[in-house]
Scaffold this motif. Structure first.
Motif, PDB file in Angstrom:
ATOM      1  N   PHE A 196       0.829  -1.203   0.000  1.00 45.96           N
ATOM      2  CA  PHE A 196       0.000   0.000   0.000  1.00 45.96           C
ATOM      3  C   PHE A 196       0.868   1.260   0.000  1.00 45.96           C
ATOM      4  O   PHE A 196       0.594   2.222  -0.726  1.00 45.96           O
ATOM      5  N   PHE A 197       1.920   1.259   0.827  1.00 48.13           N
ATOM      6  CA  PHE A 197       2.822   2.414   0.846  1.00 48.13           C
ATOM      7  C   PHE A 197       3.467   2.618  -0.525  1.00 48.13           C
ATOM      8  O   PHE A 197       3.656   3.754  -0.975  1.00 48.13           O
ATOM      9  N   ASN A 198       3.806   1.521  -1.176  1.00 46.46           N
ATOM     10  CA  ASN A 198       4.438   1.616  -2.494  1.00 46.46           C
ATOM     11  C   ASN A 198       3.482   2.216  -3.525  1.00 46.46           C
ATOM     12  O   ASN A 198       3.911   2.971  -4.407  1.00 46.46           O
ATOM     13  N   GLU A 199       2.192   1.884  -3.413  1.00 46.54           N
ATOM     14  CA  GLU A 199       1.198   2.493  -4.301  1.00 46.54           C
ATOM     15  C   GLU A 199       1.202   4.009  -4.145  1.00 46.54           C
ATOM     16  O   GLU A 199       1.137   4.753  -5.126  1.00 46.54           O
ATOM     17  N   ILE A 200       1.282   4.454  -2.897  1.00 46.82           N
ATOM     18  CA  ILE A 200       1.274   5.885  -2.623  1.00 46.82           C
ATOM     19  C   ILE A 200       2.535   6.544  -3.178  1.00 46.82           C
ATOM     20  O   ILE A 200       2.486   7.634  -3.764  1.00 46.82           O
ATOM     21  N   ALA A 201       3.675   5.883  -3.000  1.00 45.25           N
ATOM     22  CA  ALA A 201       4.952   6.452  -3.440  1.00 45.25           C
ATOM     23  C   ALA A 201       5.023   6.626  -4.946  1.00 45.25           C
ATOM     24  O   ALA A 201       5.831   7.414  -5.446  1.00 45.25           O
ATOM     25  N   GLN A 202       4.196   5.894  -5.687  1.00 40.69           N
ATOM     26  CA  GLN A 202       4.184   6.023  -7.142  1.00 40.69           C
ATOM     27  C   GLN A 202       3.426   7.263  -7.610  1.00 40.69           C
ATOM     28  O   GLN A 202       3.498   7.626  -8.782  1.00 40.69           O
ATOM     29  N   GLN A 203       2.708   7.904  -6.692  1.00 38.33           N
ATOM     30  CA  GLN A 203       1.918   9.068  -7.064  1.00 38.33           C
ATOM     31  C   GLN A 203       2.816  10.275  -7.340  1.00 38.33           C
ATOM     32  O   GLN A 203       3.821  10.481  -6.659  1.00 38.33           O
ATOM     33  N   ASP A 204       2.454  11.062  -8.332  1.00 37.49           N
ATOM     34  CA  ASP A 204       3.188  12.278  -8.665  1.00 37.49           C
ATOM     35  C   ASP A 204       2.535  13.441  -7.927  1.00 37.49           C
ATOM     36  O   ASP A 204       1.601  14.074  -8.416  1.00 37.49           O
TER      37      ASP A 204
END
Length: 288
Positions: A97-105
């Motif tokens: 889930f954290f990785n999904e967030i980190a992909q956000q621009d």
């Protein structure tokens, strides 16, 4: 006997319907709610359910909102799995889930900045240690990249503290540099990070700035959370045992000033430390 998936679907339908009726005045039929309900409304319902102790409903609401683009819902799910809050703790699930967030621009200063900043720090922590029983292996260099992004782009004090430690020890693919370490510790300390304040104080103590160093460690000990207080106390007590009685008393008085007035209450000692670097360093003497 109903299956887990059947129960999950039933809960989700009820959650979305409740969010729809609560936020839109009951404009939709229940079977239309999953297709037409606002993810933001469901996220708010999840938050309300969480506060009222209905964490099973909160999880389903957050999942629906996250799957429909609500970054705050994704962050809440990540935190719940990371802490075992209302769900069985699962660090790998939290990592995803954290990785999904980190992909956000996400631009610095945007409403979503805090979610991305925190996610980057969490990912750095997972990659620094690895997650047993999962595909995530310890990778200090990758951890450093996440910490640097959070520290430089979002000025996250936890990430700045971690970068200071990496430069201090020469970890994560960076070359050991006291100057760089001090710079990152200072940035975090100015934002009130107790660990950074204590470590910076210890560095100053070792550089001969005894009173200022002792005072910073003592003030940091008062501000620290229970976990950090353990290692900060050990560091502070060791330094106190090496200092003279006069320096101890002066340091305690200065620590009280720091706690009351902030880090600028150093009586000029920080400026003296900068002068030791030829006048071209930062306020505490570790360079820009």
């Amino acid at each position: 006997m109903p299956t887990f998936e059947t129960m999950r679907t039933a809960i989700l339908s009820a959650v979305v319907a409740a969010a729809t009726f609560g936020c839109a005045g009951g404009a939709f039929a229940q079977d239309e709610a999953p297709k037409r309900s606002s993810p933001w409304a469901v996220f708010k319902f999840g938050f309300s359910a969480y506060k009222n102790g209905h964490k099973d409903q909160a999880v389903e609401a957050y999942r629906y909102a996250a799957e429909n683009g609500q970054i705050g819902a994704t962050w809440k799910l990540a935190r719940m799995y990371a802490e075992g809050d209302g769900v069985t703790r699962d660090d790998y699930e939290a990592f995803k889930f954290f990785n999904e967030i980190a992909q956000q621009d996400v631009e610095p200063g945007s409403p979503e900045e805090s979610y991305v900043s925190d996610a980057l720090v969490a990912l750095g922590g997972y990659l620094k240690q690895g997650i047993p029983g999962s595909p995530v292996r310890a990778n200090p260099a990758a951890a450093q990249e996440f910490y640097m992004r959070a520290a430089a782009n979002y000025r996250n004090p936890v990430a700045q503290f971690e970068m200071g430690n990496m430069f201090l020890k020469g970890e994560g693919g960076v070359k050991a540099s006291l100057r760089q370490a001090g710079r990152w510790f200072q940035l975090a300390a100015e934002k009130g990070h107790a660990g950074a304040q204590a470590t910076l104080g210890n560095l100053l103590f070792e550089r001969g700035k005894v009173v200022r160093g002792l005072a910073m460690m003592t003030a940091a000990l008062e501000r620290a959370n229970p976990i950090d207080r353990i290692w900060i106390r050990s560091m502070q007590e060791e330094a106190f045992s090496l200092a003279g009685e006069s320096d101890r008393r002066t340091a305690i008085a200065l620590a009280e000033d720091i706690l009351t007035k902030g880090p600028e209450a150093d009586g000029g000692d920080g400026a003296d430390a900068a002068a030791d670097n030829g006048g071209g360093g930062s306020r505490l003497g570790f360079g820009q």
